[in-house]
Design a protein around this motif. Structure first.
Motif, PDB file in Angstrom:
ATOM      1  N   PRO A  34       0.814  -1.228   0.000  1.00 53.93           N
ATOM      2  CA  PRO A  34       0.000   0.000   0.000  1.00 53.93           C
ATOM      3  C   PRO A  34       0.847   1.278   0.000  1.00 53.93           C
ATOM      4  CG  PRO A  34      -0.861  -1.594   1.572  1.00 53.93           C
ATOM      5  CD  PRO A  34       0.455  -2.117   1.117  1.00 53.93           C
ATOM      6  N   LYS A  35       1.949   1.260   0.757  1.00 56.44           N
ATOM      7  CA  LYS A  35       2.822   2.438   0.778  1.00 56.44           C
ATOM      8  C   LYS A  35       3.460   2.677  -0.588  1.00 56.44           C
ATOM      9  CE  LYS A  35       3.993   1.839   5.671  1.00 56.44           C
ATOM     10  NZ  LYS A  35       5.087   1.618   6.654  1.00 56.44           N
ATOM     11  N   VAL A  36       3.869   1.598  -1.244  1.00 50.72           N
ATOM     12  CA  VAL A  36       4.498   1.729  -2.556  1.00 50.72           C
ATOM     13  C   VAL A  36       3.510   2.292  -3.572  1.00 50.72           C
ATOM     14  CG1 VAL A  36       5.544   0.457  -4.464  1.00 50.72           C
ATOM     15  CG2 VAL A  36       6.183  -0.085  -2.119  1.00 50.72           C
ATOM     16  N   ILE A  37       2.268   1.832  -3.498  1.00 45.65           N
ATOM     17  CA  ILE A  37       1.246   2.339  -4.426  1.00 45.65           C
ATOM     18  C   ILE A  37       1.020   3.835  -4.206  1.00 45.65           C
ATOM     19  CG2 ILE A  37      -1.199   2.211  -5.028  1.00 45.65           C
ATOM     20  CD1 ILE A  37      -1.071  -0.788  -4.442  1.00 45.65           C
ATOM     21  N   ILE A  38       0.921   4.245  -2.942  1.00 44.25           N
ATOM     22  CA  ILE A  38       0.729   5.673  -2.640  1.00 44.25           C
ATOM     23  C   ILE A  38       1.912   6.491  -3.151  1.00 44.25           C
ATOM     24  CG2 ILE A  38       0.571   7.361  -0.776  1.00 44.25           C
ATOM     25  CD1 ILE A  38      -0.969   5.244   0.828  1.00 44.25           C
ATOM     26  N   ILE A  39       3.134   5.978  -2.924  1.00 42.28           N
ATOM     27  CA  ILE A  39       4.330   6.678  -3.397  1.00 42.28           C
ATOM     28  C   ILE A  39       4.338   6.768  -4.913  1.00 42.28           C
ATOM     29  CG2 ILE A  39       6.837   6.546  -3.566  1.00 42.28           C
ATOM     30  CD1 ILE A  39       6.815   5.276  -0.768  1.00 42.28           C
ATOM     31  N   ALA A  40       3.949   5.701  -5.583  1.00 42.53           N
ATOM     32  CA  ALA A  40       3.921   5.697  -7.053  1.00 42.53           C
ATOM     33  C   ALA A  40       2.961   6.748  -7.584  1.00 42.53           C
ATOM     34  CB  ALA A  40       3.532   4.318  -7.554  1.00 42.53           C
ATOM     35  N   ILE A  41       1.792   6.860  -6.968  1.00 43.74           N
ATOM     36  CA  ILE A  41       0.822   7.870  -7.399  1.00 43.74           C
ATOM     37  C   ILE A  41       1.360   9.270  -7.154  1.00 43.74           C
ATOM     38  CG2 ILE A  41      -1.472   8.810  -6.966  1.00 43.74           C
ATOM     39  CD1 ILE A  41      -2.382   5.961  -6.288  1.00 43.74           C
ATOM     40  N   LEU A  42       1.933   9.495  -5.961  1.00 40.44           N
ATOM     41  CA  LEU A  42       2.421  10.824  -5.606  1.00 40.44           C
ATOM     42  C   LEU A  42       3.574  11.268  -6.500  1.00 40.44           C
ATOM     43  CD1 LEU A  42       2.307  10.736  -1.698  1.00 40.44           C
ATOM     44  CD2 LEU A  42       0.779  11.980  -3.241  1.00 40.44           C
ATOM     45  N   LEU A  43       4.530  10.386  -6.763  1.00 39.60           N
ATOM     46  CA  LEU A  43       5.692  10.808  -7.536  1.00 39.60           C
ATOM     47  C   LEU A  43       5.329  11.083  -8.991  1.00 39.60           C
ATOM     48  CD1 LEU A  43       7.273   8.561  -9.575  1.00 39.60           C
ATOM     49  CD2 LEU A  43       7.601   7.419  -7.390  1.00 39.60           C
ATOM     50  N   ASN A  44       4.333  10.339  -9.521  1.00 38.45           N
ATOM     51  CA  ASN A  44       3.935  10.584 -10.907  1.00 38.45           C
ATOM     52  C   ASN A  44       3.074  11.828 -11.056  1.00 38.45           C
ATOM     53  OD1 ASN A  44       4.809   8.311 -12.901  1.00 38.45           O
ATOM     54  ND2 ASN A  44       4.287   7.240 -11.014  1.00 38.45           N
ATOM     55  N   PHE A  45       2.516  12.313  -9.947  1.00 40.49           N
ATOM     56  CA  PHE A  45       1.772  13.571  -9.971  1.00 40.49           C
ATOM     57  C   PHE A  45       2.511  14.666  -9.211  1.00 40.49           C
ATOM     58  CE2 PHE A  45      -1.591  10.544 -10.925  1.00 40.49           C
ATOM     59  CZ  PHE A  45      -2.328  11.206 -11.895  1.00 40.49           C
ATOM     60  N   SER A  46       3.790  14.433  -8.907  1.00 41.74           N
ATOM     61  CA  SER A  46       4.542  15.376  -8.076  1.00 41.74           C
ATOM     62  C   SER A  46       4.689  16.739  -8.746  1.00 41.74           C
ATOM     63  CB  SER A  46       5.925  14.797  -7.753  1.00 41.74           C
ATOM     64  OG  SER A  46       6.651  14.539  -8.955  1.00 41.74           O
ATOM     65  N   ILE A  47       4.814  16.772 -10.075  1.00 39.94           N
ATOM     66  CA  ILE A  47       4.979  18.059 -10.745  1.00 39.94           C
ATOM     67  C   ILE A  47       3.735  18.927 -10.582  1.00 39.94           C
ATOM     68  CG2 ILE A  47       4.131  17.277 -13.001  1.00 39.94           C
ATOM     69  CD1 ILE A  47       6.366  19.054 -14.232  1.00 39.94           C
ATOM     70  N   PHE A  48       2.563  18.304 -10.590  1.00 41.71           N
ATOM     71  CA  PHE A  48       1.332  19.071 -10.417  1.00 41.71           C
ATOM     72  C   PHE A  48       1.189  19.539  -8.961  1.00 41.71           C
ATOM     73  CE2 PHE A  48       0.585  15.901 -13.787  1.00 41.71           C
ATOM     74  CZ  PHE A  48       0.375  16.757 -14.854  1.00 41.71           C
ATOM     75  N   ILE A  49       1.599  18.687  -8.023  1.00 40.80           N
ATOM     76  CA  ILE A  49       1.508  19.056  -6.608  1.00 40.80           C
ATOM     77  C   ILE A  49       2.439  20.221  -6.290  1.00 40.80           C
ATOM     78  CG2 ILE A  49       1.873  18.219  -4.252  1.00 40.80           C
ATOM     79  CD1 ILE A  49       1.169  15.411  -5.286  1.00 40.80           C
ATOM     80  N   THR A  50       3.689  20.128  -6.755  1.00 41.03           N
ATOM     81  CA  THR A  50       4.663  21.185  -6.451  1.00 41.03           C
ATOM     82  C   THR A  50       4.324  22.488  -7.180  1.00 41.03           C
ATOM     83  OG1 THR A  50       6.083  20.232  -8.172  1.00 41.03           O
ATOM     84  CG2 THR A  50       6.566  19.643  -5.891  1.00 41.03           C
ATOM     85  N   LYS A  51       3.852  22.382  -8.426  1.00 41.16           N
ATOM     86  CA  LYS A  51       3.459  23.587  -9.152  1.00 41.16           C
ATOM     87  C   LYS A  51       2.278  24.272  -8.473  1.00 41.16           C
ATOM     88  CE  LYS A  51       5.096  22.695 -13.855  1.00 41.16           C
ATOM     89  NZ  LYS A  51       4.671  22.493 -15.261  1.00 41.16           N
ATOM     90  N   ALA A  52       1.354  23.468  -7.958  1.00 37.00           N
ATOM     91  CA  ALA A  52       0.203  24.046  -7.250  1.00 37.00           C
ATOM     92  C   ALA A  52       0.659  24.792  -6.002  1.00 37.00           C
ATOM     93  CB  ALA A  52      -0.785  22.945  -6.881  1.00 37.00           C
ATOM     94  N   ALA A  53       1.623  24.208  -5.274  1.00 37.08           N
ATOM     95  CA  ALA A  53       2.144  24.868  -4.075  1.00 37.08           C
ATOM     96  C   ALA A  53       2.820  26.191  -4.431  1.00 37.08           C
ATOM     97  CB  ALA A  53       3.118  23.944  -3.352  1.00 37.08           C
TER      98      ALA A  53
END
Length: 227
Positions: A91-110
């Motif tokens: 479960p942790k790996v799946i969450i990390i996989a989702i976050l890292l592949n959307f990390s550019i959108f998360i950081t740009k939003a911040a």
């Protein structure tokens, strides 16, 4: 003649550092425009932009690490190694996989949120300055943020002492009728120190914004590894 020559010399020194302060103000205006007001244009260039290419490379590296992680979890599950099995880590790996592949959108939003807050202050300052002075733009039509700072510092008053003559074109100078030599030297050197300190502060503010911009670009590009 000696007093007038000294006055011309002090005026030249003052003018030199005044131009330095003006250059610092232009630099600050330019930096604010490109690193705050128009920063979204650099961030939203898509996958073909330099930021998108760099982020894609680090994302691929992070995904490769995830593949090896899944392989390690599979081996640990087969060998029944407690603490590294599928039930605990998958479960942790799946969450990390989702976050890292959307990390550019998360950081740009911040970054966009911080820039929106900064723009609110920037626009409010320009609007207030326009209400007070009727002019909040420079010759290029951009926000004259540094001009507002200069007006509040009122360093131009160094040239506006009542003991200073006016030239034929209406510009103040330091040619004295009643000033002593010590007064001329004091005005020249003390005013130069004020201009130097003000220029240093304005340049430091501009360089802080430049360093912020560079750091944010690196953080966005490296965000997959961070996640």
């Amino acid at each position: 003649c000696m007093k007038e020559g000294l006055a011309y010399l002090m005026e030249a020194i003052l003018s030199l550092f005044a131009y330095l302060l003006g250059l610092a103000g232009v630099f600050l205006n330019t930096v604010i425009i490109y690193t705050v007001v128009e920063m979204g244009r650099f961030l939203n260039g898509g996958a073909a932009s330099p930021i998108g290419i760099a982020w894609g490379a680090f994302r691929d590296i992070a995904n490769i690490v995830l593949i090896f992680t899944l392989l390690a979890i599979g081996i640990a599950t087969i060998l029944r190694v407690e603490g590294y099995g599928i039930g605990r880590l998958l479960p942790k790996v799946i969450i990390i996989a989702i976050l890292l592949n959307f990390s550019i959108f998360i950081t740009k939003a911040a970054v966009d949120v911080t820039n929106i807050v900064a723009l609110q202050f920037y626009d409010a300052i320009l609007v207030r300055a326009q209400q007070v002075a009727g002019n909040a733009t420079n010759a290029e039509g951009q926000g004259d943020f540094s001009g507002i700072i200069m007006a509040k510092m009122n360093l131009a008053s160094i040239y506006k002492t009542t003991q200073v003559n006016q030239t034929g074109n209406g510009e103040p100078n330091l040619i004295p009728n009643t000033l002593d030599v010590s007064d001329i030297v004091l005005i020249g050197f003390a005013g130069s120190i004020l201009f130097i300190v003000a220029a240093f502060v304005v340049f430091a503010a501009a360089l802080s914004l430049v360093s912020r911009f560079i750091v944010l670009i690196f953080l966005i590009a490296l965000s997959p590894l961070a996640f």
